[in-house]
Scaffold this active site. Structure first.
Site, short mmCIF file in Angstrom:
data_model
loop_
_atom_site.label_atom_id
_atom_site.label_comp_id
_atom_site.label_asym_id
_atom_site.label_seq_id
_atom_site.Cartn_x
_atom_site.Cartn_y
_atom_site.Cartn_z
N HIS A 111 -2.10 -10.37 -0.97
CA HIS A 111 -3.25 -11.17 -1.39
C HIS A 111 -2.84 -12.09 -2.52
O HIS A 111 -2.61 -11.64 -3.64
CB HIS A 111 -4.38 -10.22 -1.81
CG HIS A 111 -5.64 -10.90 -2.21
ND1 HIS A 111 -6.56 -10.32 -3.04
CD2 HIS A 111 -6.15 -12.11 -1.89
CE1 HIS A 111 -7.57 -11.14 -3.22
NE2 HIS A 111 -7.34 -12.24 -2.54
N LEU A 151 0.26 -11.24 -7.38
CA LEU A 151 0.28 -10.97 -5.95
C LEU A 151 -0.17 -9.53 -5.77
O LEU A 151 0.50 -8.60 -6.20
CB LEU A 151 1.68 -11.19 -5.36
CG LEU A 151 1.87 -10.82 -3.89
CD1 LEU A 151 0.89 -11.57 -2.98
CD2 LEU A 151 3.31 -11.10 -3.47
N GLU A 152 -1.33 -9.37 -5.17
CA GLU A 152 -1.90 -8.04 -4.94
C GLU A 152 -1.38 -7.52 -3.60
O GLU A 152 -1.63 -8.13 -2.56
CB GLU A 152 -3.43 -8.15 -4.93
CG GLU A 152 -4.16 -6.86 -4.89
CD GLU A 152 -5.67 -7.06 -4.98
OE1 GLU A 152 -6.31 -6.21 -5.61
OE2 GLU A 152 -6.20 -8.04 -4.43
N LEU A 153 -0.64 -6.43 -3.64
CA LEU A 153 -0.13 -5.81 -2.43
C LEU A 153 -1.08 -4.69 -2.03
O LEU A 153 -1.42 -3.83 -2.85
CB LEU A 153 1.28 -5.25 -2.66
CG LEU A 153 2.32 -6.27 -3.09
CD1 LEU A 153 3.66 -5.58 -3.37
CD2 LEU A 153 2.47 -7.37 -2.06
N THR A 210 -8.95 -6.86 -7.09
CA THR A 210 -9.24 -8.12 -7.76
C THR A 210 -10.50 -8.81 -7.25
O THR A 210 -11.26 -9.36 -8.05
CB THR A 210 -8.05 -9.07 -7.62
OG1 THR A 210 -7.74 -9.17 -6.23
CG2 THR A 210 -6.85 -8.53 -8.38
#
Length: 171
Positions: A18, A29-31, A67
Site C-alpha cells: 500500500h 510503504l505499508e506491507l 493507515t
C-alpha cells in the site's frame, strides 16, 4: 489481500503493498501480510520497498489496514471541524502540517485522494466493523453528491482550477 492471494493459486507469494499519495514524496510503504503469506515474501517486499527508498511497516490483513483507518477518521474529523466553523480549510490543514509535521493537511489530502474515495473507504469500514464512528460527515456526502470530488474534478474542499489549492465556498 488474502482473497486475492488465494485466487492466485500461490498465496504464499502474495503480499499487499500500500503506497501513499503523493507517492514520490511519501516515504511509507505499508506491507499487508495475510495468514498464508510466507516470511520470504515479506522479506522480498521489505527489500523491494527499501530499494524504492521507502520505509516499510508490516500490518495484518484487516479492512483499512492501519493507515487508512487512521487517515479517514482524521479527514472526516477535519471535514466536521470545517462544517462546524472551527477554522478555515487552509488553517485546519496548516495546523496539521506545522503542528504535526504532516506533509499536507487532511483536507488537501482528501481532495488529492478524492472525496468519493474517502467516503467509500469510510462506508466500507463502517460496514466491516459495524461501527458508526466511520459514518461519513454530511458535508462529505453533500460534496460527493454535487460532483465535487477534489483535484480530479477541479473542485472539492478546495478549488483546483488554477492548478493549486485555493479556498472555495462550501455548500
Amino acid at each position: 489481500i488474502e482473497a486475492i492471494a488465494k485466487a492466485s493459486g500461490r498465496p504464499e507469494n502474495v503480499i499487499g503493498m500500500h503506497f501513499f499519495n503523493p507517492v514520490p514524496i511519501m516515504k511509507l510503504l505499508e506491507l499487508v501480510e495475510h495468514d498464508s503469506c510466507s516470511k520470504q515474501t515479506v522479506a522480498f517486499a521489505q527489500a523491494a520497498g527499501m530499494a524504492m527508498g521507502k520505509t516499510t511497516i508490516l500490518v495484518k490483513d484487516i479492512p483499512g489496514f492501519a493507515t487508512s483507518r487512521l487517515g479517514v477518521i482524521l479527514g472526516n474529523e477535519a471535514i466536521r471541524m470545517l462544517a462546524d466553523g472551527v477554522a478555515s480549510a487552509k488553517d485546519i490543514d496548516t495546523a496539521m502540517v506545522l503542528g504535526y509535521k504532516h506533509p499536507m493537511g487532511p483536507l488537501a489530502l482528501t481532495d488529492l485522494v478524492g472525496l468519493d474515495v474517502r467516503r467509500d473507504i469510510l462506508l466500507n469500514l463502517k460496514q466491516s466493523f459495524n461501527d458508526d464512528s466511520y459514518t461519513p460527515h454530511p458535508l462529505l456526502e453533500k460534496l460527493v453528491a454535487e460532483g465535487r470530488l477534489g483535484k480530479k474534478s477541479g473542485k472539492g474542499i478546495y478549488d483546483w482550477s488554477s492548478g493549486s489549492a485555493e479556498e472555495t465556498e462550501l455548500p
